[in-house]
Design a protein around this motif. Structure first.
Motif, PDB file in Angstrom:
ATOM      1  N   ALA A 197       0.813  -1.218   0.000  1.00 28.35           N
ATOM      2  CA  ALA A 197       0.000   0.000   0.000  1.00 28.35           C
ATOM      3  C   ALA A 197       0.845   1.266   0.000  1.00 28.35           C
ATOM      4  O   ALA A 197       0.420   2.299  -0.539  1.00 28.35           O
ATOM      5  CB  ALA A 197      -0.932  -0.001   1.211  1.00 28.35           C
ATOM      6  N   ILE A 198       2.040   1.197   0.570  1.00 27.26           N
ATOM      7  CA  ILE A 198       2.808   2.425   0.808  1.00 27.26           C
ATOM      8  C   ILE A 198       4.131   2.470   0.064  1.00 27.26           C
ATOM      9  O   ILE A 198       4.539   3.523  -0.440  1.00 27.26           O
ATOM     10  CB  ILE A 198       3.065   2.593   2.330  1.00 27.26           C
ATOM     11  CG1 ILE A 198       1.731   2.694   3.078  1.00 27.26           C
ATOM     12  CG2 ILE A 198       3.924   3.824   2.601  1.00 27.26           C
ATOM     13  CD1 ILE A 198       1.867   2.751   4.579  1.00 27.26           C
ATOM     14  N   GLU A 199       4.825   1.344  -0.035  1.00 29.02           N
ATOM     15  CA  GLU A 199       6.221   1.324  -0.496  1.00 29.02           C
ATOM     16  C   GLU A 199       6.329   0.714  -1.892  1.00 29.02           C
ATOM     17  O   GLU A 199       5.461  -0.048  -2.325  1.00 29.02           O
ATOM     18  CB  GLU A 199       7.063   0.516   0.504  1.00 29.02           C
ATOM     19  CG  GLU A 199       8.554   0.541   0.250  1.00 29.02           C
ATOM     20  CD  GLU A 199       9.152   1.933   0.393  1.00 29.02           C
ATOM     21  OE1 GLU A 199      10.066   2.247  -0.377  1.00 29.02           O
ATOM     22  OE2 GLU A 199       8.701   2.709   1.262  1.00 29.02           O
ATOM     23  N   ASP A 200       7.402   1.069  -2.609  1.00 25.42           N
ATOM     24  CA  ASP A 200       7.681   0.441  -3.900  1.00 25.42           C
ATOM     25  C   ASP A 200       8.173  -0.988  -3.687  1.00 25.42           C
ATOM     26  O   ASP A 200       8.994  -1.254  -2.811  1.00 25.42           O
ATOM     27  CB  ASP A 200       8.758   1.238  -4.652  1.00 25.42           C
ATOM     28  CG  ASP A 200       8.254   2.602  -5.111  1.00 25.42           C
ATOM     29  OD1 ASP A 200       7.038   2.721  -5.371  1.00 25.42           O
ATOM     30  OD2 ASP A 200       9.072   3.532  -5.207  1.00 25.42           O
ATOM     31  N   ILE A 201       7.657  -1.905  -4.517  1.00 22.88           N
ATOM     32  CA  ILE A 201       8.040  -3.309  -4.459  1.00 22.88           C
ATOM     33  C   ILE A 201       8.699  -3.688  -5.777  1.00 22.88           C
ATOM     34  O   ILE A 201       8.237  -3.277  -6.846  1.00 22.88           O
ATOM     35  CB  ILE A 201       6.801  -4.225  -4.246  1.00 22.88           C
ATOM     36  CG1 ILE A 201       5.969  -3.752  -3.049  1.00 22.88           C
ATOM     37  CG2 ILE A 201       7.222  -5.683  -4.099  1.00 22.88           C
ATOM     38  CD1 ILE A 201       6.633  -3.882  -1.725  1.00 22.88           C
ATOM     39  N   ASP A 202       9.772  -4.440  -5.728  1.00 18.12           N
ATOM     40  CA  ASP A 202      10.339  -5.014  -6.944  1.00 18.12           C
ATOM     41  C   ASP A 202       9.591  -6.319  -7.200  1.00 18.12           C
ATOM     42  O   ASP A 202       9.884  -7.353  -6.601  1.00 18.12           O
ATOM     43  CB  ASP A 202      11.842  -5.283  -6.772  1.00 18.12           C
ATOM     44  CG  ASP A 202      12.505  -5.668  -8.090  1.00 18.12           C
ATOM     45  OD1 ASP A 202      11.924  -6.496  -8.820  1.00 18.12           O
ATOM     46  OD2 ASP A 202      13.605  -5.159  -8.377  1.00 18.12           O
ATOM     47  N   TRP A 203       8.605  -6.261  -8.089  1.00 16.47           N
ATOM     48  CA  TRP A 203       7.708  -7.404  -8.276  1.00 16.47           C
ATOM     49  C   TRP A 203       8.400  -8.578  -8.955  1.00 16.47           C
ATOM     50  O   TRP A 203       7.987  -9.728  -8.778  1.00 16.47           O
ATOM     51  CB  TRP A 203       6.469  -6.975  -9.055  1.00 16.47           C
ATOM     52  CG  TRP A 203       5.559  -6.123  -8.224  1.00 16.47           C
ATOM     53  CD1 TRP A 203       5.406  -4.768  -8.289  1.00 16.47           C
ATOM     54  CD2 TRP A 203       4.716  -6.571  -7.154  1.00 16.47           C
ATOM     55  NE1 TRP A 203       4.516  -4.342  -7.330  1.00 16.47           N
ATOM     56  CE2 TRP A 203       4.074  -5.427  -6.633  1.00 16.47           C
ATOM     57  CE3 TRP A 203       4.451  -7.826  -6.599  1.00 16.47           C
ATOM     58  CZ2 TRP A 203       3.171  -5.510  -5.566  1.00 16.47           C
ATOM     59  CZ3 TRP A 203       3.559  -7.906  -5.542  1.00 16.47           C
ATOM     60  CH2 TRP A 203       2.929  -6.766  -5.045  1.00 16.47           C
ATOM     61  N   GLY A 204       9.457  -8.303  -9.731  1.00 18.14           N
ATOM     62  CA  GLY A 204      10.224  -9.395 -10.302  1.00 18.14           C
ATOM     63  C   GLY A 204      10.895 -10.216  -9.216  1.00 18.14           C
ATOM     64  O   GLY A 204      10.839 -11.454  -9.208  1.00 18.14           O
ATOM     65  N   VAL A 205      11.526  -9.521  -8.265  1.00 22.78           N
ATOM     66  CA  VAL A 205      12.170 -10.191  -7.133  1.00 22.78           C
ATOM     67  C   VAL A 205      11.139 -10.928  -6.288  1.00 22.78           C
ATOM     68  O   VAL A 205      11.314 -12.099  -5.923  1.00 22.78           O
ATOM     69  CB  VAL A 205      12.932  -9.160  -6.274  1.00 22.78           C
ATOM     70  CG1 VAL A 205      13.321  -9.768  -4.926  1.00 22.78           C
ATOM     71  CG2 VAL A 205      14.159  -8.659  -7.007  1.00 22.78           C
ATOM     72  N   ALA A 206      10.038 -10.231  -5.968  1.00 25.38           N
ATOM     73  CA  ALA A 206       9.001 -10.843  -5.133  1.00 25.38           C
ATOM     74  C   ALA A 206       8.422 -12.089  -5.794  1.00 25.38           C
ATOM     75  O   ALA A 206       8.175 -13.109  -5.135  1.00 25.38           O
ATOM     76  CB  ALA A 206       7.892  -9.829  -4.840  1.00 25.38           C
ATOM     77  N   GLY A 207       8.216 -12.028  -7.119  1.00 23.17           N
ATOM     78  CA  GLY A 207       7.654 -13.171  -7.835  1.00 23.17           C
ATOM     79  C   GLY A 207       8.580 -14.374  -7.840  1.00 23.17           C
ATOM     80  O   GLY A 207       8.142 -15.513  -7.661  1.00 23.17           O
ATOM     81  N   LEU A 208       9.868 -14.125  -8.020  1.00 23.41           N
ATOM     82  CA  LEU A 208      10.843 -15.229  -8.012  1.00 23.41           C
ATOM     83  C   LEU A 208      10.941 -15.869  -6.629  1.00 23.41           C
ATOM     84  O   LEU A 208      10.993 -17.101  -6.497  1.00 23.41           O
ATOM     85  CB  LEU A 208      12.210 -14.716  -8.459  1.00 23.41           C
ATOM     86  CG  LEU A 208      12.345 -14.378  -9.944  1.00 23.41           C
ATOM     87  CD1 LEU A 208      13.626 -13.589 -10.193  1.00 23.41           C
ATOM     88  CD2 LEU A 208      12.333 -15.653 -10.784  1.00 23.41           C
ATOM     89  N   ILE A 209      10.970 -15.034  -5.592  1.00 21.11           N
ATOM     90  CA  ILE A 209      11.006 -15.576  -4.236  1.00 21.11           C
ATOM     91  C   ILE A 209       9.737 -16.352  -3.941  1.00 21.11           C
ATOM     92  O   ILE A 209       9.776 -17.431  -3.332  1.00 21.11           O
ATOM     93  CB  ILE A 209      11.215 -14.449  -3.207  1.00 21.11           C
ATOM     94  CG1 ILE A 209      12.628 -13.864  -3.336  1.00 21.11           C
ATOM     95  CG2 ILE A 209      10.984 -14.955  -1.777  1.00 21.11           C
ATOM     96  CD1 ILE A 209      12.889 -12.676  -2.444  1.00 21.11           C
ATOM     97  N   ALA A 210       8.591 -15.821  -4.390  1.00 17.85           N
ATOM     98  CA  ALA A 210       7.312 -16.503  -4.158  1.00 17.85           C
ATOM     99  C   ALA A 210       7.301 -17.875  -4.811  1.00 17.85           C
ATOM    100  O   ALA A 210       6.895 -18.874  -4.189  1.00 17.85           O
ATOM    101  CB  ALA A 210       6.160 -15.643  -4.685  1.00 17.85           C
ATOM    102  N   ALA A 211       7.732 -17.940  -6.063  1.00 15.57           N
ATOM    103  CA  ALA A 211       7.733 -19.224  -6.776  1.00 15.57           C
ATOM    104  C   ALA A 211       8.621 -20.240  -6.067  1.00 15.57           C
ATOM    105  O   ALA A 211       8.231 -21.399  -5.860  1.00 15.57           O
ATOM    106  CB  ALA A 211       8.208 -19.017  -8.214  1.00 15.57           C
TER     107      ALA A 211
END
Length: 249
Positions: A197-211
């Protein structure tokens, strides 16, 4: 992000998911990996937190049998964790970035010490035959504090939770581990919502960690139990020590 960076992040996510399911210090794999790859500390932390949520959920699913009959206890402790995680995530986003860079090496050091001491903590917990059925206010305050820690950074929060739960609850260790997984998921999820909601997220990094963490979370017990515990702890301590050096450089 290069191809090999992506592979390293996904593998770190897998290892973190597996370790979180069994021990609870997976952030000491993923966060230092991101720091080593050059990501700024706050961006690495928030992206890592978001990425580990699916893996934490997978660990809860894997332990669902041990959670039967724990609904009331989970609601009470989950509320404490939720409040704590909101406070911790808010502190992360409101304190100056320099504060995080100064505080995190200390937190990693404490987390590494907990990982090293984890066998002794587990043995001490198992040796206590007369633990109370309900932890009461002491457990609630402890879980609140762990939630704050989890919302702010979270490395080894599972070790902290197992120490608290094992000392203050009269339950089988596998049940305690299942409760720990739910509370760790709660802290990660609440903090992730605040960060998104507040901060910028690196969605590429988050997606790889999630997988990676989903695979690791579902198969964590089988993967981790095939390796000598000292090997797992050695990997965690080595990577965490590298992160401390990198942050202090």
């Amino acid at each position: 992000m290069t191809f090999w960076d992506a592979i390293a992040i996904a593998v770190a996510g897998l290892g973190a998911g597996a370790i979180n399911a069994v021990v609870g210090s997976g952030t000491l794999i993923t966060f230092p990996t991101l720091i080593a790859l050059g990501y700024p500390p706050v961006l690495a932390n928030v992206s890592n937190t978001v990425g580990l949520v699916p893996g934490s959920a997978a660990a809860v699913v894997a332990y669902r049998r041990e959670l039967r009959g724990q609904g009331e206890r989970l609601r009470r402790l989950g509320a404490c964790t939720t409040v704590g995680a909101i406070v911790g995530a808010t502190l992360l986003l409101t304190l100056p970035p320099g504060a995080f860079k100064a505080i995190v090496p200390v937190l990693i050091g404490i987390a590494l010490l907990l990982v090293i001491l984890q066998p002794r903590l587990t043995a001490a917990v198992a040796a206590r035959p007369h633990r109370p059925h309900h932890g009461g206010a002491v457990l609630a305050v402890g879980v609140l504090g762990t939630g704050i820690y989890g919302g702010y950074f979270g490395a080894a929060q599972g070790v902290l939770l197992m120490g608290l739960l094992g000392t203050l609850l009269a339950e089988d260790l596998q049940v305690l581990n299942a409760i720990k997984n739910v509370l760790a998921l709660t802290a990660n999820l609440v903090a992730a919502i605040v960060f998104i909601a507040i901060e910028d997220i690196d969605w590429g990094v988050a997606g790889l960690i999630a997988a990676g963490s989903i695979v690791g979370g579902l198969t964590g017990a089988r993967i981790a139990r095939k390796l000598p515990p000292n090997v797992l702890r050695g990997v965690i301590v080595t990577i965490g020590s590298v992160a401390i050096v990198r942050l202090l450089a």
